[in-house]
Scaffold this motif. Structure first.
Motif, PDB file in Angstrom:
ATOM      1  N   ASP A  23      33.944  28.625 -12.734  1.00  0.00           N
ATOM      2  CA  ASP A  23      34.549  29.368 -13.841  1.00  0.00           C
ATOM      3  C   ASP A  23      34.420  28.649 -15.173  1.00  0.00           C
ATOM      4  O   ASP A  23      34.736  29.221 -16.213  1.00  0.00           O
ATOM      5  CB  ASP A  23      36.027  29.677 -13.547  1.00  0.00           C
ATOM      6  CG  ASP A  23      36.869  28.435 -13.354  1.00  0.00           C
ATOM      7  OD1 ASP A  23      36.305  27.325 -13.283  1.00  0.00           O
ATOM      8  OD2 ASP A  23      38.098  28.568 -13.254  1.00  0.00           O
ATOM      9  N   ALA A  24      33.970  27.413 -15.181  1.00  0.00           N
ATOM     10  CA  ALA A  24      33.826  26.676 -16.428  1.00  0.00           C
ATOM     11  C   ALA A  24      32.568  25.794 -16.355  1.00  0.00           C
ATOM     12  O   ALA A  24      32.653  24.666 -15.872  1.00  0.00           O
ATOM     13  CB  ALA A  24      35.061  25.819 -16.704  1.00  0.00           C
ATOM     14  N   PRO A  25      31.416  26.296 -16.786  1.00  0.00           N
ATOM     15  CA  PRO A  25      31.212  27.625 -17.369  1.00  0.00           C
ATOM     16  C   PRO A  25      31.169  28.703 -16.286  1.00  0.00           C
ATOM     17  O   PRO A  25      30.844  28.405 -15.139  1.00  0.00           O
ATOM     18  CB  PRO A  25      29.845  27.483 -18.048  1.00  0.00           C
ATOM     19  CG  PRO A  25      29.114  26.488 -17.198  1.00  0.00           C
ATOM     20  CD  PRO A  25      30.160  25.496 -16.771  1.00  0.00           C
ATOM     21  N   PRO A  26      31.500  29.951 -16.656  1.00  0.00           N
ATOM     22  CA  PRO A  26      31.452  31.024 -15.663  1.00  0.00           C
ATOM     23  C   PRO A  26      30.032  31.184 -15.131  1.00  0.00           C
ATOM     24  O   PRO A  26      29.102  31.434 -15.902  1.00  0.00           O
ATOM     25  CB  PRO A  26      31.921  32.252 -16.435  1.00  0.00           C
ATOM     26  CG  PRO A  26      31.736  31.900 -17.878  1.00  0.00           C
ATOM     27  CD  PRO A  26      31.906  30.426 -17.976  1.00  0.00           C
ATOM     28  N   THR A  27      29.879  31.007 -13.822  1.00  0.00           N
ATOM     29  CA  THR A  27      28.552  30.961 -13.217  1.00  0.00           C
ATOM     30  C   THR A  27      28.532  31.767 -11.924  1.00  0.00           C
ATOM     31  O   THR A  27      29.440  31.646 -11.100  1.00  0.00           O
ATOM     32  CB  THR A  27      28.134  29.507 -12.931  1.00  0.00           C
ATOM     33  OG1 THR A  27      28.236  28.733 -14.135  1.00  0.00           O
ATOM     34  CG2 THR A  27      26.712  29.429 -12.403  1.00  0.00           C
ATOM     35  N   LEU A  28      27.495  32.570 -11.772  1.00  0.00           N
ATOM     36  CA  LEU A  28      27.299  33.367 -10.568  1.00  0.00           C
ATOM     37  C   LEU A  28      26.109  32.816  -9.789  1.00  0.00           C
ATOM     38  O   LEU A  28      25.217  32.190 -10.361  1.00  0.00           O
ATOM     39  CB  LEU A  28      27.049  34.829 -10.937  1.00  0.00           C
ATOM     40  CG  LEU A  28      28.103  35.482 -11.840  1.00  0.00           C
ATOM     41  CD1 LEU A  28      27.687  36.913 -12.193  1.00  0.00           C
ATOM     42  CD2 LEU A  28      29.465  35.468 -11.182  1.00  0.00           C
ATOM     43  N   MET A  29      26.115  33.059  -8.476  1.00  0.00           N
ATOM     44  CA  MET A  29      25.043  32.578  -7.620  1.00  0.00           C
ATOM     45  C   MET A  29      24.422  33.730  -6.848  1.00  0.00           C
ATOM     46  O   MET A  29      25.128  34.592  -6.329  1.00  0.00           O
ATOM     47  CB  MET A  29      25.586  31.545  -6.625  1.00  0.00           C
ATOM     48  CG  MET A  29      24.549  30.954  -5.669  1.00  0.00           C
ATOM     49  SD  MET A  29      24.164  31.994  -4.221  1.00  0.00           S
ATOM     50  CE  MET A  29      25.721  31.978  -3.355  1.00  0.00           C
TER      51      MET A  29
END
Length: 202
Positions: A51-57
Motif C-alpha cells: 500500500d505504500a506505494p500502492p502496488t498490484l501484482m
C-alpha cells in the motif's frame, strides 16, 4: 486426501491449486505495443501486494508454445498498463478477450469493446469498467528463475477511476453495486454480492 505436489505432474498441480485458492480477483489488463496496438487480456493470478506505494501484482504465464504473451511484451516495450476489475455485466466480454489471437491483434477491436484514453499513462482503458487503475511498471520477476514459465509483474498505481454508481458514500465502495467477479476452479466464477462482516479483535 493428501497430495504430494512434488509427485504431481504440472497439469494436475495446476488443477488442484486453482480449484482451492478461490475466489481469485481478475485483472483485466490493457497495454499498448510500441506499434500502437491496444491489447486487453484477463489474468486471475492477481492481488494487492503493497500500500505504500500502492502496488498490484499480476502473474503472467507463457503461451502454450512457451512464447511470451502480448501483455508482457508490451510492458517490456512501454512500461505502462491499466488494470480493470471485471463486473458481472462484463463477464462475457472479459471471457472473449481470453481467446488466443495472433500476435499484434487488438482484443478491443476484435471483441467490440469500447475504449477511452487513460489520463496518466498512454494506454487505452475499458470504457465501462467500474474500477480502473492506471499503473506504471515497477518490475518484472521471471519465475522460477532457472526455467521461467511465469513472469510476476509489479505495477505501481498512479491514478484510479471509480464509477460513482458503485459508491456507498464518499469513502466506501458498496460490494453489491460493484458486483465484481472472481475466478474459481475450472469454468466457475463467483461474485461479491454475498457479503458478511467480522470485527477484528481489539
Amino acid at each position: 486426501m493428501r497430495l504430494d505436489f512434488e509427485a504431481l505432474g504440472a497439469a494436475e498441480a495446476y488443477r488442484w491449486v486453482i480449484a482451492t485458492v478461490t475466489p481469485r480477483p481478475i485483472a483485466w489488463v490493457s497495454t499498448r505495443s510500441a506499434a500502437g496496438i491496444d491489447n486487453l487480456a484477463p489474468f486471475s493470478f492477481f492481488q494487492v501486494v503493497c500500500d505504500a506505494p500502492p502496488t498490484l501484482m499480476i502473474s503472467i504465464g507463457n503461451r502454450p508454445d512457451g512464447g511470451e504473451k502480448d501483455t508482457l511484451r508490451n510492458l517490456r516495450e512501454r512500461g505502462e498498463l491499466v488494470i480493470q476489475l471485471v463486473s458481472m455485466a462484463q463477464a462475457d466480454a472479459m471471457n472473449a478477450t481470453s481467446a488466443a489471437l495472433p500476435h499484434g491483434s487488438s482484443e478491443f477491436a476484435h471483441c467490440g469493446i469500447e475504449a477511452v484514453p487513460a489520463e496518466r499513462v498512454d494506454v487505452a482503458r475499458v470504457a465501462g469498467a467500474a474500477v480502473a487503475f492506471e499503473c506504471r511498471l515497477a518490475s518484472i520477476l521471471p519465475y522460477p528463475a532457472e526455467a521461467p514459465n511465469h513472469h510476476i509483474v509489479f505495477a505501481e498505481v498512479l491514478f484510479a477511476h471509480i464509477d460513482d454508481a458503485v459508491l456507498a458514500d464518499g469513502r466506501h465502495v458498496d460490494p453489491a453495486r460493484l458486483d465484481v467477479i472472481g475466478r474459481l476452479g475450472g469454468a466457475g466464477y463467483a461474485t461479491t454480492r454475498d457479503v458478511f462482516a467480522l470485527k477484528r479483535p481489539g
